[in-house]
Write an enzyme that holds these catalytic residues in place. Structure first.
Site, short mmCIF file in Angstrom:
data_model
loop_
_atom_site.label_atom_id
_atom_site.label_comp_id
_atom_site.label_asym_id
_atom_site.label_seq_id
_atom_site.Cartn_x
_atom_site.Cartn_y
_atom_site.Cartn_z
N PRO A 1 42.81 41.20 55.87
CA PRO A 1 41.70 40.27 56.06
C PRO A 1 41.80 39.16 55.01
CG PRO A 1 40.93 42.20 54.87
CD PRO A 1 42.39 42.43 55.18
N ASP B 1 33.24 49.71 53.07
CA ASP B 1 34.47 50.47 52.98
C ASP B 1 34.18 51.96 52.73
OD1 ASP B 1 33.45 49.81 50.51
OD2 ASP B 1 35.37 49.26 49.60
N ASP C 1 39.40 34.80 58.26
CA ASP C 1 37.96 34.88 58.50
C ASP C 1 37.28 33.54 58.16
OD1 ASP C 1 35.71 36.46 59.31
OD2 ASP C 1 35.11 36.66 57.21
N ASP D 1 44.18 39.07 48.40
CA ASP D 1 44.46 38.66 47.03
C ASP D 1 44.98 39.84 46.19
OD1 ASP D 1 42.06 39.91 47.26
OD2 ASP D 1 40.86 38.33 46.35
N ASP E 1 44.12 43.73 51.06
CA ASP E 1 43.32 42.51 50.90
C ASP E 1 44.21 41.33 50.57
OD1 ASP E 1 40.97 43.72 51.53
OD2 ASP E 1 40.07 43.57 49.55
#
Length: 548
Positions: A14, A184, A46, A100, A98
């Site tokens: 994402p 999560d 997104d 980053d 993720d």
């Protein structure tokens, strides 16, 4: 794995305004030792406005990967893009990465190998924090089949794990898109509870978690705490709905009480003004009443038990004093009462009805007792002389009794020898304004191997040597293998003449073996051998080398 139509792993990424980290994230995927032919990358933009979406398209065009890029309107959180990525995934396994963060080069290969070895549905990847804290204890070693009802597995609810996709689809697992935080947790908790096997890769740095922005502050009008507790309430409802009453359920609920509630009442609470403190306590109070059963309360330590009690009772000032006491290192002298040990917090008072239930620390103190060290070891014929110190944590030594315990490893027989207590004023220990009198902690003991067993010589074999301390109705025992002073190390064999048939000479050796100090006693094969072990010097070493 090459040439397979079905990817081994679908890496779901994402992405929202992830530049410049995104380059490193994608590069870490490209460097995976499992090989790109085994992977599928599903990146979901997104609604990024920093060029992340365009960079994803460029990567998809430049690389000969199976890479899908989906663009969507901003959803305000990671749940929606993760779900969209999962809908497009086709791999045997799914890994959420993720935009980053990044992977260690061998991460996916090792995770898949662990899953294939154990038929795992979920495999935890060892985390490394970059500018932030991550769980560590759970990754102390590789675990083929982890137990969810104990240990720290449930304390890592981040989604950065390898999941068997068929398990996710069978149970229709998706991230809840209505949750502002803890989305999560909701997904991972259900995955854990549906997994037949959970494994852990702990011997390789698999996943690097990068700090993202501000961690928040619970005192901002109580909003963060209120939101966290509302979301945690959903988690408690989830796990209680999916489990039967018992140890598993209690362990899972305990994690949410500890992390989402108790740990938030720390220095940040003290920094708040009086009105905000009251608001925070009243916010947490109904959840403390609702979640914590007697069985769950019993799983908490001293400070946590008192915090929960204060929240249940709405005790703002008392909670403030207890947190200050905890942060100051728990000053105050512990109290011994009826063979049990109790702490001395500012609340509750020793004469309060709830004091004994909340403040008992007997098991905690005895876990680290006896405090001990062996500083002296000397042979005098058949007599082994030992000395050092030993005492119970937070218990005065005015009536201390120290015993040396010899346990025969084969038969289980134990021999106890009472030690002589030696004045030790240098061991008096101050904690804050209180002082514990450890003035009789030092000991000396002489063990005659010829008569130690109720007048009989010790039998041959290995004997584990330990100390048992008793004071004020409390008792604890500990081994000496890891409690040796600088002057006590591995000693050579010693000749011992023991009574019996032919008065055969024995050889005795004292050596550390892990946590144990071992006295090894065996009959010498001949008088010459015994003589060789009884003398010292270069010649003795030469003779012993020929005989062993």
């Amino acid at each position: 794995m090459k040439g397979s139509d079905v990817p081994v792993v679908s890496v779901v990424i994402p992405v929202y305004n992830a530049l410049p980290y995104l380059e490193q994230t994608l590069a870490s995927v490209a460097q995976q030792s499992i090989g790109m032919d085994a992977l599928e990358v599903v990146a979901v933009d997104d609604g990024s406005t920093d060029g992340s979406g365009e960079r994803l398209d460029a990567w998809a065009a430049e690389q000969p990967w199976r890479m899908k890029v989906i663009h969507q309107e901003p959803s305000g959180g990671p749940s929606r893009p993760r779900n969209v990525g999962l809908d497009h995934a086709t791999g045997t396994y799914v890994f959420f990465l993720d935009g980053d963060d990044c992977l260690g080069p061998e991460a996916l290969e090792r995770l898949v190998a662990m899953a294939e070895k154990n038929n795992s549905d979920t495999v935890l990847a060892k985390l490394v924090g970059v500018g932030r804290r991550v769980p560590k204890q759970v990754f102390a070693k590789n675990v083929d089949k982890a137990d969810l009802s104990k240990g720290d597995v449930y304390y890592t609810l981040m989604p950065f794990k390898l999941f068997r996709r068929s398990m996710l689809e069978e149970h229709k697992l998706r991230f809840p898109e209505h949750m502002r935080i803890s989305e999560d947790q909701h997904f991972v908790a259900r995955a854990y509870l549906h997994s037949k096997v959970i494994s852990i890769v702990g011997d390789y740095d698999c996943y690097y978690v990068v700090k993202r922005g501000d961690d928040g502050n619970i005192t901002a009008n109580g909003l963060e705490l209120r939101t966290a507790l509302e979301q945690a309430d959903e988690m408690v409802a989830l796990v209680t709905g999916m489990t039967e009453p018992g140890p598993l359920r209690d362990h899972l609920v305990t994690r949410h009480v500890r992390v989402e509630m108790v740990r938030r009442f720390d220095q940040r609470y003290l920094d708040a003004d009086a009105a905000t403190r009251r608001e925070l306590v009243e916010t947490a109070r109904p959840y403390a009443e609702k979640w914590v059963t007697p069985a769950i309360l019993a799983k908490f330590g001293l400070h946590e038990r008192i915090v929960i009690h204060c929240l249940r009772e709405g005790l703002v000032d008392e909670l403030t004093a207890v947190i200050e006491w905890e942060l100051a290192g728990r000053p105050g002298k512990s109290l011994v009462r009826n063979g049990k040990l109790y702490a001395a917090p500012p609340f509750p008072a020793p004469d309060a009805a709830e004091y004994e239930d909340l403040c008992e620390i007997t098991s905690d103190a005895l876990k680290v007792s006896p405090r001990r060290r062996l500083d002296h070891l000397l042979w005098q014929g058949s007599v082994l002389e030992l000395g050092g110190y030993a005492y119970l944590d937070q218990v005065d030594t005015d009536d201390l009794v120290t015993e040396l315990i010899l346990r025969h490893t084969r038969s289980g027989k134990e021999v106890a020898v009472t030690c002589d207590q030696v004045p030790s004023p240098h061991l008096t220990v101050a904690r804050g304004k209180e002082t514990y009198d450890y003035g009789r902690a030092c000991f000396r003991v002489r063990v005659d191997l010829a008569s130690a067993d109720d007048g009989r010589p010790l039998q041959s074999g290995d004997w584990h040597v330990s100390l048992r301390c008793s004071a004020h109705g409390l008792s604890a025992r500990g081994g000496l293998g890891t409690a040796l002073g600088n002057g006590v190390g591995r000693r050579g064999p010693h000749a011992v003449s023991l009574p019996g048939s032919g008065k055969r000479v024995h050889t005795a050796r004292v050596r550390p073996d892990g946590a144990h100090l071992v006295l090894h006693l065996e009959q010498a094969p001949s008088a010459v051998t015994a003589y060789a072990f009884s003398i010292t010097g270069k010649a003795a070493r030469a003779i012993r080398a020929r005989l062993t």
